[in-house]
Enzyme design. Structure first.
Site, PDB file in Angstrom:
ATOM      1  N   LYS A 178       0.876  -1.187   0.000  1.00 28.89           N
ATOM      2  CA  LYS A 178       0.000   0.000   0.000  1.00 28.89           C
ATOM      3  C   LYS A 178       0.903   1.223   0.000  1.00 28.89           C
ATOM      4  O   LYS A 178       2.036   1.158   0.464  1.00 28.89           O
ATOM      5  CB  LYS A 178      -0.870   0.021   1.262  1.00 28.89           C
ATOM      6  CG  LYS A 178      -2.149   0.802   1.129  1.00 28.89           C
ATOM      7  CD  LYS A 178      -3.237  -0.029   0.469  1.00 28.89           C
ATOM      8  CE  LYS A 178      -4.583   0.620   0.527  1.00 28.89           C
ATOM      9  NZ  LYS A 178      -5.656  -0.326   0.232  1.00 28.89           N
ATOM     10  N   ASP A 218      -7.053   3.871  -4.736  1.00 24.61           N
ATOM     11  CA  ASP A 218      -7.605   3.772  -3.373  1.00 24.61           C
ATOM     12  C   ASP A 218      -8.237   5.134  -3.083  1.00 24.61           C
ATOM     13  O   ASP A 218      -8.509   5.900  -4.025  1.00 24.61           O
ATOM     14  CB  ASP A 218      -6.488   3.414  -2.381  1.00 24.61           C
ATOM     15  CG  ASP A 218      -7.013   3.123  -0.984  1.00 24.61           C
ATOM     16  OD1 ASP A 218      -7.741   2.134  -0.820  1.00 24.61           O
ATOM     17  OD2 ASP A 218      -6.719   3.894  -0.041  1.00 24.61           O
TER      18      ASP A 218
HETATM   19  P1  NAD Z   1     -13.628   7.460  -2.222  1.00 18.86           P
HETATM   20  O1  NAD Z   1     -12.549   8.460  -2.036  1.00 18.86           O
HETATM   21  O2  NAD Z   1     -14.203   7.226  -3.561  1.00 18.86           O
HETATM   22  O3  NAD Z   1     -14.847   7.795  -1.224  1.00 18.86           O
HETATM   23  C1  NAD Z   1     -14.662   8.004   0.130  1.00 18.86           C
HETATM   24  C2  NAD Z   1     -15.990   8.453   0.730  1.00 18.86           C
HETATM   25  O4  NAD Z   1     -15.844   8.511   2.152  1.00 18.86           O
HETATM   26  C3  NAD Z   1     -16.450   9.836   0.281  1.00 18.86           C
HETATM   27  O5  NAD Z   1     -17.851   9.828   0.097  1.00 18.86           O
HETATM   28  C4  NAD Z   1     -16.097  10.711   1.484  1.00 18.86           C
HETATM   29  O6  NAD Z   1     -16.923  11.869   1.596  1.00 18.86           O
HETATM   30  C5  NAD Z   1     -16.363   9.750   2.613  1.00 18.86           C
HETATM   31  N1  NAD Z   1     -15.702  10.162   3.861  1.00 18.86           N
HETATM   32  C6  NAD Z   1     -14.422  10.559   4.033  1.00 18.86           C
HETATM   33  N2  NAD Z   1     -14.226  10.918   5.307  1.00 18.86           N
HETATM   34  C7  NAD Z   1     -15.395  10.753   5.955  1.00 18.86           C
HETATM   35  C8  NAD Z   1     -15.836  10.974   7.275  1.00 18.86           C
HETATM   36  N3  NAD Z   1     -15.008  11.434   8.203  1.00 18.86           N
HETATM   37  N4  NAD Z   1     -17.132  10.694   7.582  1.00 18.86           N
HETATM   38  C9  NAD Z   1     -17.979  10.226   6.654  1.00 18.86           C
HETATM   39  N5  NAD Z   1     -17.617   9.998   5.379  1.00 18.86           N
HETATM   40  C10 NAD Z   1     -16.342  10.258   5.030  1.00 18.86           C
HETATM   41  O7  NAD Z   1     -13.028   6.085  -1.615  1.00 18.86           O
HETATM   42  P2  NAD Z   1     -13.421   4.581  -1.978  1.00 18.86           P
HETATM   43  O8  NAD Z   1     -12.555   4.116  -3.087  1.00 18.86           O
HETATM   44  O9  NAD Z   1     -14.899   4.447  -2.088  1.00 18.86           O
HETATM   45  O10 NAD Z   1     -12.910   3.826  -0.673  1.00 18.86           O
HETATM   46  C11 NAD Z   1     -13.658   3.823   0.541  1.00 18.86           C
HETATM   47  C12 NAD Z   1     -13.063   2.808   1.503  1.00 18.86           C
HETATM   48  O11 NAD Z   1     -13.033   1.525   0.890  1.00 18.86           O
HETATM   49  C13 NAD Z   1     -11.617   3.074   1.943  1.00 18.86           C
HETATM   50  O12 NAD Z   1     -11.484   2.631   3.268  1.00 18.86           O
HETATM   51  C14 NAD Z   1     -10.803   2.207   1.015  1.00 18.86           C
HETATM   52  O13 NAD Z   1      -9.551   1.870   1.567  1.00 18.86           O
HETATM   53  C15 NAD Z   1     -11.704   1.004   0.910  1.00 18.86           C
HETATM   54  N6  NAD Z   1     -11.483   0.196  -0.282  1.00 18.86           N
HETATM   55  C16 NAD Z   1     -11.644   0.712  -1.526  1.00 18.86           C
HETATM   56  C17 NAD Z   1     -11.462  -0.113  -2.623  1.00 18.86           C
HETATM   57  C18 NAD Z   1     -11.708   0.384  -4.021  1.00 18.86           C
HETATM   58  O14 NAD Z   1     -11.686  -0.452  -4.943  1.00 18.86           O
HETATM   59  N7  NAD Z   1     -11.962   1.661  -4.248  1.00 18.86           N
HETATM   60  C19 NAD Z   1     -11.089  -1.447  -2.451  1.00 18.86           C
HETATM   61  C20 NAD Z   1     -10.935  -1.935  -1.161  1.00 18.86           C
HETATM   62  C21 NAD Z   1     -11.141  -1.102  -0.076  1.00 18.86           C
END
Ligand code: NAD
Length: 510
Positions: A178, A218
């Site tokens: 990561k 991510d």
């Molecule tokens: P993203 O950046 O597209 O979206 C993140 C969302 O979280 C946004 O809506 C943001 O407003 C919200 N957020 C941020 N801080 C916040 C807070 N304090 N309170 C409430 N909401 C908050 O990110 P994503 O790609 O959707 O990833 C989200 C999670 O999933 C992360 O933990 C990431 O590590 C995990 N993840 C993502 C993937 C992927 O394929 N994108 C894969 C595995 C895990």
């Protein structure tokens, strides 16, 4: 044996906390001491700095600063040409704005229709960057690139370890990694982000490669960032098309996989379907709440709604909206993705009622999908949740305290390492397609993903309930431990047994 549970200052840190389940599962299966030593710290921790040029900015004056200034003529910039809006009311100021407009500047201050701004000159800036390569026993390092202003080596160690367990649980031939950059991408123009991203890849290039370490999107990054990184890695190379698999999560038109964009949310809902089947809950009519409405949260909400679920509340970094009759998820996605919505937030959505951040956690629903950041659900939130299932889309959204409270309250959890493994599974499909120069249909990708998620989730449920069986899809007989264990421990048992096999069968070169 020494188990590093606390940081030097006596406080728990993220990495050590994230390793508690590792130690429990390692104890449970009697993991050999040398394998344990190999797995309890990362292979490599890289910290480096990238520099890039930033453009001039217009920064709004505070009311106090504005009041202290003598009157200033209004400047007019036709069509706001050369002004790029950023978060927090700032603008990037391009030279064409000054050339095209009728401009009055005094002491570095300019007055536009929207108010008074100080011109902050651009220049070079430095950004702290990271790549943790945790373990490669099962295959090349694999893990996302995060652009966020609250990242640290400790956090990336925890997330890279998590990728190691996740790739093993998903049974894809990768290890874990990561990395990312400490910055808030919303504070920079697209051109600046491109410059920062390619400089990042310029430095990363000696550490990664399509058979060494494969980044992906991510938090704060997306397919566009992956495209810039691919270009920077392969530009000018004689066999550049052989290098397409150096990053996954690319746009479908340049070697990305069908289904990758929604794969993490899709995988989570495949788990939810299995949970409903196992527990006798009907999906149709199921009410759910979602925290985080980015890639994962919005896809999960859309897919669960299409199966008949009812999304009653969504919370993101900037607001919370609620409708007990069910929000219109498609309209909400359109609202969040509208170009004028700079914060990409649910805030301002007309089709729901605004509620407080705190109220969100006690909404009546069957399923809660945390899909924002880690540690979103602590003890207080866990006490208030009224749901039957927490399906973890984010990485580590539950604190250890919250985990214990949910267990005591009989609320089920789909742990992140299987719940959000869909992304890395389809990344693996993308990587194979790149290697073979193939393009698979969405139906083929989703059929493979469904089999992979449901069979490995089935294995985890069997390990949790100590049920040794062989089905058409999987064989849990080699994985159960002789007693029932929490589902998160069960997932770790599956990961460790799969990683252990490599060390046991291949042995160690000294
Ligand atoms: P993203 O950046 O597209 O979206 C993140 C969302 O979280 C946004 O809506 C943001 O407003 C919200 N957020 C941020 N801080 C916040 C807070 N304090 N309170 C409430 N909401 C908050 O990110 P994503 O790609 O959707 O990833 C989200 C999670 O999933 C992360 O933990 C990431 O590590 C995990 N993840 C993502 C993937 C992927 O394929 N994108 C894969 C595995 C895990």
């Amino acid at each position: 044996m020494e188990h590093p549970i606390t940081a030097g200052n006596g406080e728990h840190n993220v990495f050590d906390e994230s390793m508690e389940v590792f130690h429990q599962a390692a104890d449970l299966i009697g993991l050999a001491p040398r394998i344990r030593l190999e797995l309890e710290q990362p292979d490599y921790e890289h910290i480096f700095y990238v520099t890039a040029h930033l453009e001039d900015r217009l920064v709004p004056l505070t009311p106090g600063e504005a009041a202290a200034l003598p009157p200033l003529d209004l400047s007019v910039i036709p069509g706001n040409a050369g002004l790029v809006p950023l978060l927090g009311g700032k603008f990037v100021l391009r030279p064409e704005a000054l050339r095209a407009g009728s401009i009055h500047i005094r002491d570095g201050v300019i007055r536009l229709d929207a108010g008074l701004y100080r011109i902050a000159p651009g220049g070079f800036a430095r950004f702290k960057s990271y790549r943790v390569q945790y373990n490669q026993a099962r295959g090349p390092y694999k893990g996302g690139i995060r652009f966020h202003d609250a990242v640290s080596l400790d956090l990336f160690n925890a997330l890279a370890a998590e990728m190691t367990w996740k790739t093993a649980i998903a049974d894809v031939p990768f290890g874990g990694a990561k990395g990312g950059i400490r910055l808030d991408p919303r504070a920079y123009s697209k051109e600046e982000l491109e410059a920062i991203s390619i400089r990042f890849m310029y430095k990363l290039k000696q550490l990664i490669g399509p058979t060494i370490d494969i980044p992906a999107p991510d938090v704060g990054t997306n397919s566009e960032v992956m495209a810039w990184m691919l270009r920077q890695y392969s530009d000018g190379e004689r066999e550049r098309h052989e290098m397409r698999g150096v990053v996954t999560g690319k746009d479908v038109r340049i070697g990305g996989s069908e289904g990758r964009g929604r794969a993490t949310g899709q995988g989570l809902i495949y788990c939810v379907e299995e949970w409903c089947r196992n527990t006798g809950h009907a999906i149709r009519g199921t009410r759910f709440i979602v925290q985080g409405f980015g890639n994962v949260g919005s896809a999960a909400a859309e897919i669960l709604t299409a199966l008949g679920g009812r999304c009653v509340a969504v919370q993101d970094a900037d607001g919370t909206i609620y409708d007990p009759e069910g929000l219109d998820v498609a309209a909400l996605i359109a609202h969040v993705q509208h170009p004028s919505n700079l914060a990409r937030s649910v805030r301002g959505f007309a089709g729901g009622q605004v509620i407080s951040t705190a109220e969100f956690w006690s909404i009546d629903a069957e399923i809660c999908i945390p899909a924002a950041l880690g540690n979103a659900i602590g003890g207080a939130e866990a006490e208030r949740l009224k749901v039957k299932l927490v399906a973890e889309g984010a990485n580590r959204p539950l604190t250890a305290e919250a985990d214990a409270i949910l267990a005591a309250r009989g609320i089920d959890v789909i742990p992140d390492i299987i719940g959000n493994a869909g992304g890395v599974i389809v990344s693996y499909y993308e990587w194979i397609q790149n290697k073979r120069m193939e393009h698979w249909s969405l139906a083929e990708v989703n059929a493979r993903l469904e089999r992979a998620i449901k069979s490995n989730y089935g294995l985890i449920c069997d390990i949790a309930s100590n049920r040794s069986i062989r089905t058409e899809a999987y064989d849990s007989r080699g994985f159960t431990t002789g007693r029932a264990v929490p589902v998160r421990t069960a997932a770790m048992v599956l990961a460790l047994k799969r990683i252990e096999a490599h060390y046991m069968l291949e042995g160690f070169s000294q």
